[in-house]
Design a protein around this motif. Structure first.
Motif, short mmCIF file in Angstrom:
data_model
loop_
_atom_site.label_atom_id
_atom_site.label_comp_id
_atom_site.label_asym_id
_atom_site.label_seq_id
_atom_site.Cartn_x
_atom_site.Cartn_y
_atom_site.Cartn_z
N ASP A 122 -3.57 6.74 6.02
CA ASP A 122 -3.98 7.90 6.83
C ASP A 122 -4.75 8.94 6.02
OD1 ASP A 122 -1.92 8.72 5.24
OD2 ASP A 122 -0.77 9.67 6.84
N ALA A 123 -5.25 8.55 4.86
CA ALA A 123 -5.88 9.52 3.96
C ALA A 123 -7.27 9.91 4.43
CB ALA A 123 -5.97 8.94 2.55
N GLU A 124 -7.66 11.13 4.05
CA GLU A 124 -9.06 11.53 4.13
C GLU A 124 -9.79 10.87 2.97
OE1 GLU A 124 -10.37 13.18 6.48
OE2 GLU A 124 -8.66 14.10 7.51
N HIS A 125 -11.10 11.06 2.93
CA HIS A 125 -11.89 10.47 1.85
C HIS A 125 -11.44 11.00 0.49
CE1 HIS A 125 -15.25 9.11 -0.55
NE2 HIS A 125 -15.58 10.36 -0.83
N THR A 126 -11.18 10.09 -0.45
CA THR A 126 -10.82 10.49 -1.81
C THR A 126 -11.86 9.93 -2.79
OG1 THR A 126 -9.30 8.59 -1.94
CG2 THR A 126 -8.36 10.72 -1.35
N ASP A 127 -11.68 8.68 -3.19
CA ASP A 127 -12.68 8.00 -4.01
C ASP A 127 -12.74 6.55 -3.56
OD1 ASP A 127 -10.56 6.57 -5.33
OD2 ASP A 127 -10.33 8.24 -6.72
N TYR A 128 -13.76 5.84 -4.02
CA TYR A 128 -14.02 4.50 -3.51
C TYR A 128 -12.82 3.55 -3.67
CZ TYR A 128 -16.52 0.11 -2.64
OH TYR A 128 -16.90 -1.12 -2.15
N PRO A 129 -12.20 3.44 -4.85
CA PRO A 129 -11.07 2.51 -4.97
C PRO A 129 -9.91 2.84 -4.03
CG PRO A 129 -11.89 3.10 -7.15
CD PRO A 129 -12.55 4.02 -6.17
N ARG A 130 -9.54 4.11 -3.93
CA ARG A 130 -8.42 4.49 -3.07
C ARG A 130 -8.78 4.40 -1.59
NH1 ARG A 130 -8.22 6.79 -7.76
NH2 ARG A 130 -6.24 6.94 -8.90
N ASP A 131 -10.04 4.67 -1.28
CA ASP A 131 -10.48 4.51 0.11
C ASP A 131 -10.39 3.05 0.54
OD1 ASP A 131 -10.95 7.20 0.37
OD2 ASP A 131 -13.14 7.06 0.23
N LYS A 132 -10.83 2.16 -0.33
CA LYS A 132 -10.79 0.74 0.01
C LYS A 132 -9.35 0.23 0.11
CE LYS A 132 -14.88 -1.01 0.80
NZ LYS A 132 -15.19 -1.58 2.13
N LEU A 133 -8.51 0.63 -0.82
CA LEU A 133 -7.12 0.21 -0.74
C LEU A 133 -6.44 0.83 0.48
CD1 LEU A 133 -4.78 -1.39 -1.82
CD2 LEU A 133 -4.26 0.49 -3.39
N GLY A 134 -6.77 2.07 0.79
CA GLY A 134 -6.24 2.68 2.00
C GLY A 134 -6.64 1.92 3.24
N GLY A 135 -7.88 1.42 3.26
CA GLY A 135 -8.32 0.59 4.37
C GLY A 135 -7.51 -0.69 4.47
N GLU A 136 -7.20 -1.30 3.34
CA GLU A 136 -6.34 -2.49 3.33
C GLU A 136 -4.98 -2.17 3.93
OE1 GLU A 136 -5.82 -4.48 -0.35
OE2 GLU A 136 -7.96 -4.77 -0.75
N LEU A 137 -4.39 -1.07 3.49
CA LEU A 137 -3.07 -0.68 3.98
C LEU A 137 -3.09 -0.43 5.48
CD1 LEU A 137 -2.09 1.80 1.10
CD2 LEU A 137 -1.26 -0.55 1.43
N ALA A 138 -4.19 0.17 5.97
CA ALA A 138 -4.30 0.44 7.40
C ALA A 138 -4.39 -0.85 8.20
CB ALA A 138 -5.54 1.31 7.66
N ALA A 139 -5.15 -1.82 7.69
CA ALA A 139 -5.27 -3.10 8.39
C ALA A 139 -3.93 -3.82 8.46
CB ALA A 139 -6.31 -3.97 7.69
N VAL A 140 -3.22 -3.82 7.34
CA VAL A 140 -1.91 -4.50 7.30
C VAL A 140 -0.89 -3.77 8.15
CG1 VAL A 140 -0.01 -5.17 5.79
CG2 VAL A 140 -2.37 -5.55 5.06
N GLU A 141 -0.96 -2.44 8.17
CA GLU A 141 -0.02 -1.66 8.98
C GLU A 141 -0.13 -2.03 10.45
OE1 GLU A 141 -0.81 2.50 10.63
OE2 GLU A 141 0.32 2.93 8.80
N ALA A 142 -1.35 -2.22 10.93
CA ALA A 142 -1.56 -2.49 12.35
C ALA A 142 -1.40 -3.97 12.70
CB ALA A 142 -2.94 -2.01 12.77
N PHE A 143 -1.88 -4.86 11.84
CA PHE A 143 -1.90 -6.29 12.18
C PHE A 143 -0.85 -7.12 11.44
CE2 PHE A 143 -5.70 -5.10 14.25
CZ PHE A 143 -6.07 -6.12 15.11
N GLY A 144 -0.18 -6.50 10.47
CA GLY A 144 0.82 -7.24 9.71
C GLY A 144 0.19 -8.14 8.67
N THR A 145 0.99 -8.66 7.78
CA THR A 145 0.46 -9.49 6.70
C THR A 145 -0.04 -10.84 7.20
OG1 THR A 145 2.70 -10.31 6.24
CG2 THR A 145 1.94 -8.41 4.96
N GLU A 146 0.48 -11.31 8.33
CA GLU A 146 0.10 -12.64 8.81
C GLU A 146 -1.20 -12.63 9.62
OE1 GLU A 146 1.65 -15.43 7.91
OE2 GLU A 146 2.81 -14.09 6.62
N ARG A 147 -1.65 -11.46 10.06
CA ARG A 147 -2.87 -11.41 10.89
C ARG A 147 -3.97 -10.57 10.25
NH1 ARG A 147 -3.04 -9.56 16.35
NH2 ARG A 147 -1.45 -7.98 15.91
N SER A 148 -3.85 -10.29 8.97
CA SER A 148 -4.88 -9.51 8.30
C SER A 148 -5.41 -10.29 7.09
CB SER A 148 -4.34 -8.15 7.84
OG SER A 148 -3.18 -8.30 7.05
#
Length: 341
Positions: A122-148
């Motif tokens: 749920d982060a605002e923009h920080t830096d590229y590595p953390r933004d990308k990892l945050g995107g990963e976390l968001a995908a897994v949060e919504a779709f779970g590990t089996e559908r992401s």
């Protein structure tokens, strides 16, 4: 197959769209309307950074077998979109980056290497590595590990590149004359042609894969010498590569990766991180990488088709070496054509 691509009008997203259309898939793109998507898609318009930016997607009644998302700014845009789509799509493919690993990962690092700290879905923009990892976390949060599927891409090259790495080299070589070529010639490189990335993504959807994958060519798929030789052979003209020792370049204050795109000195943390990942998991699941000459030739052809100047993303730093700096380094280094320094 029914595919939704978030973006889909530039570089990686566009390559996915074109590959899916080539397979006969039904493709919808959700984008801001700044660039025309490939012909044959259904377009939905919206700005993920605006308060009501997902309205068109929310009101659309379609469902999809998979979603592909290339977002690289504030992770909460991924969070909001993934939450909206979790009951309407079978799988969420997030194009992430090898930058999510704690710097600097050692040579041969796998998908199990430690990740950067401080990222959040749920982060605002920080830096590229953390933004990308945050995107990963968001995908897994919504779709779970089996559908992401988390595509940890490395260096991306190929037609429609809007970062300016290979287009800069092609443009520099087209200008002709002595060219500062950063040695050694046999320096191994890892990258992935964006079209090969796209084909792997579609294969991952078909195979119903999940989890993280380092996505770049096997180590040593090509070398710095092979890349620049391909550029010279493709462009023609009067360019003469002057191979120069890495230390001479570093002592002159030239920045690897940015001022001399693609190149980082051998034996450095940067080379281990950017050109030495273990990609056996991606190869085992279908990654196939075309020869470097094909990537260079097709990128040059695309550049000629659009007038010779590549469009650059406004959120990326400028690439390339100032001609005066290049001339000074060459004058002091005495780089020798054709040597393997």
């Amino acid at each position: 197959m029914r595919l939704l691509v978030l973006g889909g009008t530039e570089f990686a997203g566009r390559a996915v769209v074109e590959a899916a259309l080539g397979r006969g898939w039904e493709v919808t793109v959700f984008h801001r309307g700044r660039h025309e998507p490939p012909a044959g898609v259904r377009s939905l318009h919206g700005d993920r950074t605006a308060p009501d930016g997902l309205t068109a997607l929310a009101e659309h009644t379609g469902e999809w077998d998979a979603v592909v998302d290339t977002w690289s700014a504030a992770p909460r845009a991924v969070r909001d979109t993934a939450r909206l789509l979790r009951d309407r799509a079978g799988r969420y493919v997030y194009v992430s980056s090898c930058s999510v690993y704690t710097w600097a990962p050692p040579a041969g690092y796998t998908e199990d290497a430690p990740l950067v700290e401080g990222a959040a879905a749920d982060a605002e923009h920080t830096d590229y590595p953390r933004d990308k990892l945050g995107g990963e976390l968001a995908a897994v949060e919504a779709f779970g590990t089996e559908r992401s599927v988390l595509v940890r891409a490395g260096l991306l090259l190929g037609p429609h590149e809007n970062v300016g790495r290979l287009p800069w080299w092609l443009g520099r070589i087209a200008r002709g004359g002595p060219v500062l070529a950063p040695g050694p010639r046999d320096l191994p490189l890892e990258y992935v042609d964006v079209r090969d990335l796209a084909q792997w993504i579609l294969g991952a959807v078909e195979q119903e894969l999940s989890g993280p994958y380092n996505l770049m060519s096997p180590q040593g798929h090509t070398t710095m010498g092979e890349l620049l030789d391909a550029c010279v052979a493709t462009v023609g003209g009067t360019a003469e590569l002057r191979w120069t020792e890495p230390q001479v370049i570093l002592d002159a204050g030239v920045e690897p990766w940015t001022q001399l795109p693609v190149w980082v000195p051998p034996g450095s943390d940067m080379h281990d991180a950017l050109h030495s990942a273990d990609v056996s998991r991606a190869v085992a699941t279908g990654l196939r990488c075309r020869p470097v000459t094909e990537t260079v030739v097709d990128t040059w052809r695309w550049l000629q088709d659009i007038g010779g100047t590549a469009p650059l993303r406004p959120d990326r730093t400028a690439k390339g070496l100032d001609p005066e700096v290049e001339a000074k380094v060459l004058a002091g280094a005495g780089g020798v054509p054709g040597t393997t320094s």
